[in-house]
Scaffold this motif. Structure first.
Motif, mmCIF file in Angstrom:
data_model
loop_
_atom_site.group_PDB
_atom_site.id
_atom_site.type_symbol
_atom_site.label_atom_id
_atom_site.label_comp_id
_atom_site.label_asym_id
_atom_site.label_seq_id
_atom_site.Cartn_x
_atom_site.Cartn_y
_atom_site.Cartn_z
ATOM 1 N N GLN B 57 5.285 69.544 84.036
ATOM 2 C CA GLN B 57 5.798 68.566 84.990
ATOM 3 C C GLN B 57 6.514 67.415 84.270
ATOM 4 O OE1 GLN B 57 3.314 65.403 86.890
ATOM 5 N NE2 GLN B 57 3.518 66.671 88.717
ATOM 6 N N TYR B 58 7.625 66.987 84.873
ATOM 7 C CA TYR B 58 8.358 65.815 84.415
ATOM 8 C C TYR B 58 8.522 64.903 85.628
ATOM 9 C CZ TYR B 58 9.521 68.790 80.418
ATOM 10 O OH TYR B 58 9.444 69.611 79.325
ATOM 11 N N ARG B 59 8.498 63.570 85.397
ATOM 12 C CA ARG B 59 8.593 62.652 86.540
ATOM 13 C C ARG B 59 9.671 61.604 86.340
ATOM 14 N NH1 ARG B 59 5.489 62.878 90.806
ATOM 15 N NH2 ARG B 59 3.533 64.039 90.719
ATOM 16 N N ARG B 60 10.308 61.281 87.451
ATOM 17 C CA ARG B 60 11.283 60.198 87.472
ATOM 18 C C ARG B 60 10.535 58.899 87.757
ATOM 19 N NH1 ARG B 60 16.336 61.205 91.422
ATOM 20 N NH2 ARG B 60 14.857 60.627 93.037
ATOM 21 N N GLU B 61 11.174 57.760 87.548
ATOM 22 C CA GLU B 61 10.531 56.454 87.761
ATOM 23 C C GLU B 61 9.963 56.314 89.166
ATOM 24 O OE1 GLU B 61 13.071 53.181 86.849
ATOM 25 O OE2 GLU B 61 12.693 53.295 84.688
ATOM 26 N N ASP B 62 10.660 56.888 90.146
ATOM 27 C CA ASP B 62 10.188 56.747 91.530
ATOM 28 C C ASP B 62 9.104 57.762 91.886
ATOM 29 O OD1 ASP B 62 11.544 59.124 91.724
ATOM 30 O OD2 ASP B 62 12.920 58.493 93.306
ATOM 31 N N GLY B 63 8.656 58.528 90.892
ATOM 32 C CA GLY B 63 7.558 59.460 91.113
ATOM 33 C C GLY B 63 7.997 60.873 91.439
ATOM 34 N N THR B 64 9.292 61.056 91.692
ATOM 35 C CA THR B 64 9.796 62.394 92.007
ATOM 36 C C THR B 64 9.554 63.330 90.834
ATOM 37 O OG1 THR B 64 11.518 61.397 93.355
ATOM 38 C CG2 THR B 64 11.812 63.701 92.745
ATOM 39 N N PHE B 149 14.109 62.343 83.935
ATOM 40 C CA PHE B 149 12.714 62.720 84.165
ATOM 41 C C PHE B 149 12.022 62.769 82.800
ATOM 42 C CE2 PHE B 149 15.173 64.249 87.635
ATOM 43 C CZ PHE B 149 14.351 64.225 88.765
ATOM 44 N N THR B 150 10.852 62.159 82.718
ATOM 45 C CA THR B 150 10.129 62.092 81.450
ATOM 46 C C THR B 150 8.903 62.988 81.522
ATOM 47 O OG1 THR B 150 10.872 59.816 81.225
ATOM 48 C CG2 THR B 150 9.069 60.504 79.795
ATOM 49 N N SER B 151 8.589 63.604 80.396
ATOM 50 C CA SER B 151 7.455 64.536 80.396
ATOM 51 C C SER B 151 6.142 63.792 80.633
ATOM 52 C CB SER B 151 7.396 65.287 79.068
ATOM 53 O OG SER B 151 7.171 64.394 78.012
ATOM 54 N N THR B 152 5.300 64.378 81.451
ATOM 55 C CA THR B 152 3.980 63.806 81.708
ATOM 56 C C THR B 152 2.900 64.741 81.192
ATOM 57 O OG1 THR B 152 3.880 64.870 83.879
ATOM 58 C CG2 THR B 152 4.786 62.642 83.798
ATOM 59 N N ASP B 153 3.315 65.855 80.644
ATOM 60 C CA ASP B 153 2.392 66.901 80.213
ATOM 61 C C ASP B 153 2.448 67.006 78.689
ATOM 62 O OD1 ASP B 153 1.185 69.318 79.597
ATOM 63 O OD2 ASP B 153 1.958 70.317 81.392
ATOM 64 N N PRO B 154 1.328 66.869 78.000
ATOM 65 C CA PRO B 154 1.364 66.942 76.535
ATOM 66 C C PRO B 154 1.880 68.274 75.999
ATOM 67 C CG PRO B 154 -0.899 66.851 77.355
ATOM 68 C CD PRO B 154 -0.013 66.600 78.521
ATOM 69 N N SER B 155 1.861 69.303 76.817
ATOM 70 C CA SER B 155 2.366 70.592 76.342
ATOM 71 C C SER B 155 3.821 70.820 76.735
ATOM 72 C CB SER B 155 1.493 71.726 76.885
ATOM 73 O OG SER B 155 1.519 71.718 78.294
ATOM 74 N N ALA B 156 4.465 69.789 77.294
ATOM 75 C CA ALA B 156 5.871 69.918 77.702
ATOM 76 C C ALA B 156 6.745 70.226 76.493
ATOM 77 C CB ALA B 156 6.347 68.646 78.386
ATOM 78 N N THR B 157 7.855 70.885 76.730
ATOM 79 C CA THR B 157 8.705 71.359 75.631
ATOM 80 C C THR B 157 9.995 70.561 75.475
ATOM 81 O OG1 THR B 157 9.617 72.968 77.156
ATOM 82 C CG2 THR B 157 7.828 73.715 75.740
ATOM 83 N N PHE B 158 10.195 69.573 76.333
ATOM 84 C CA PHE B 158 11.351 68.678 76.188
ATOM 85 C C PHE B 158 10.838 67.250 76.282
ATOM 86 C CE2 PHE B 158 12.884 72.503 78.412
ATOM 87 C CZ PHE B 158 13.782 72.969 77.470
ATOM 88 N N ASP B 159 11.460 66.348 75.520
ATOM 89 C CA ASP B 159 11.077 64.944 75.616
ATOM 90 C C ASP B 159 11.479 64.392 76.975
ATOM 91 O OD1 ASP B 159 10.214 62.367 74.667
ATOM 92 O OD2 ASP B 159 12.339 61.851 74.464
ATOM 93 N N LYS B 160 12.690 64.772 77.407
ATOM 94 C CA LYS B 160 13.201 64.315 78.702
ATOM 95 C C LYS B 160 14.041 65.410 79.340
ATOM 96 C CE LYS B 160 13.596 59.321 77.814
ATOM 97 N NZ LYS B 160 12.832 59.310 76.562
ATOM 98 N N ILE B 161 14.210 65.298 80.646
ATOM 99 C CA ILE B 161 15.192 66.125 81.348
ATOM 100 C C ILE B 161 16.139 65.172 82.055
ATOM 101 C CG2 ILE B 161 15.587 67.802 83.175
ATOM 102 C CD1 ILE B 161 12.849 68.969 82.621
ATOM 103 N N HIS B 162 17.426 65.364 81.851
ATOM 104 C CA HIS B 162 18.428 64.576 82.563
ATOM 105 C C HIS B 162 19.060 65.473 83.627
ATOM 106 C CE1 HIS B 162 18.465 62.578 78.475
ATOM 107 N NE2 HIS B 162 18.098 61.612 79.277
#
Lengths: 78, 191
Positions: B57-64, B149-162
């Motif tokens: 999961q990745y999240r945007r500032e507004d929680g999306t 969108f920023t990663s919220t999962d320690p096992s995520a494979t990207f630092d961010k998604i744009h």
């Protein structure tokens, strides 16, 4: 509305591949050949088999380089 | 730069093992009411089924939320996580980001892993690549903004998604009329 600017992609060496994994294998192969090439991005530009581009930069990056025409299984694994 | 792009949450981006993907199957951005769970079976464009092996999961500032789903072809051996391309690249390049370019309807135009952490270039045309001629040229679509969108999962494979929004650039009214039949009709009725 102002006119958009040209693509913001510096002149890099690029090769087509079927997946980002293959781009990683190319980088490994180039490094094994002593070339200063670093994989910086793997944009997917289409839906065909060779839909990914492997973009490299480094001292040996050459936009006109034709190091091979296709990437095959013979090029090995990681 | 942050641009508020309306998305239908949850949304997910499906990534499959590139060695087993065949022509007609591609990484996909899907807008849905339910994000996939591990074990779900999905198509990537053909009749073959793929099984979800991980969801990040990745999240945007507004929680999306935006999800990335990793897939393996059903009934095939799943590579150990340590051998995944994206996992190895993130270790080598911690700023690695995934840039997705979608139009106003949510259709994916392009995607790109960027190992330098570079976000989409707003105000620029996208480039397109012809695999036969090996030539890159400017497309008619350009990037008008993006949201992060920023990663919220320690096992995520990207630092961010744009997630970037692209629009087709129509240079003249004549070009615009090609995509706008109503305008052509109006011109004909009221010369």
């Amino acid at each position: 509305m102002s006119e958009p600017l040209p693509p913001d992609e510096p002149v890099l060496e690029s090769h087509a591949a079927t997946s980002p994994e293959q781009c990683g294998r190319m980088e490994k192969r180039f490094k094994g050949q002593g070339l200063d090439l670093k994989l910086v991005a793997t944009p997917q530009k289409g839906k065909g088999l060779l839909s990914f581009l492997c973009l490299f930069k480094g001292k040996d990056a050459d936009p006109e380089a034709n190091r091979w025409t296709t990437y095959t299984e013979d090029d090995g694994d990681d | 730069m942050t641009a508020m792009i309306k998305i239908f949450s949850p949304t997910y981006y499906a990534i499959a093992d590139g060695d087993t993907r065949i022509e007609g199957e591609s990484e996909q951005l899907t807008w849905t009411w339910n994000h996939p769970e591990v074990g779900d079976r999905l198509s990537l464009g053909l009749a073959r089924l793929w099984e979800v092996t991980a969801v990040h999961q990745y999240r945007r500032e507004d929680g999306t939320a935006l999800y990335v789903a990793y897939m393996a072809l059903v009934d095939t051996k799943v590579k150990p996580r340590a051998e995944w391309f994206d996992v190895r690249r993130l270790l080598e390049s911690p700023a690695t980001c995934l840039n997705l370019y979608a139009n106003r309807d949510g259709a994916l135009h392009q995607s790109s892993r960027n190992f330098l952490g570079e976000a989409p270039a707003t105000g620029h045309f996208l480039s397109q690549f012809d695999a036969e001629t090996r030539k890159t040229s400017a497309s008619t679509f350009w990037t008008t903004g993006f949201t992060t969108f920023t990663s919220t999962d320690p096992s995520a494979t990207f630092d961010k998604i744009h997630l970037a929004r692209v629009e087709e650039y129509l240079e003249t009214d004549e070009d615009a009329s090609v995509l706008n039949p109503e305008k052509v009709l109006a011109t004909a009725v009221h010369p």
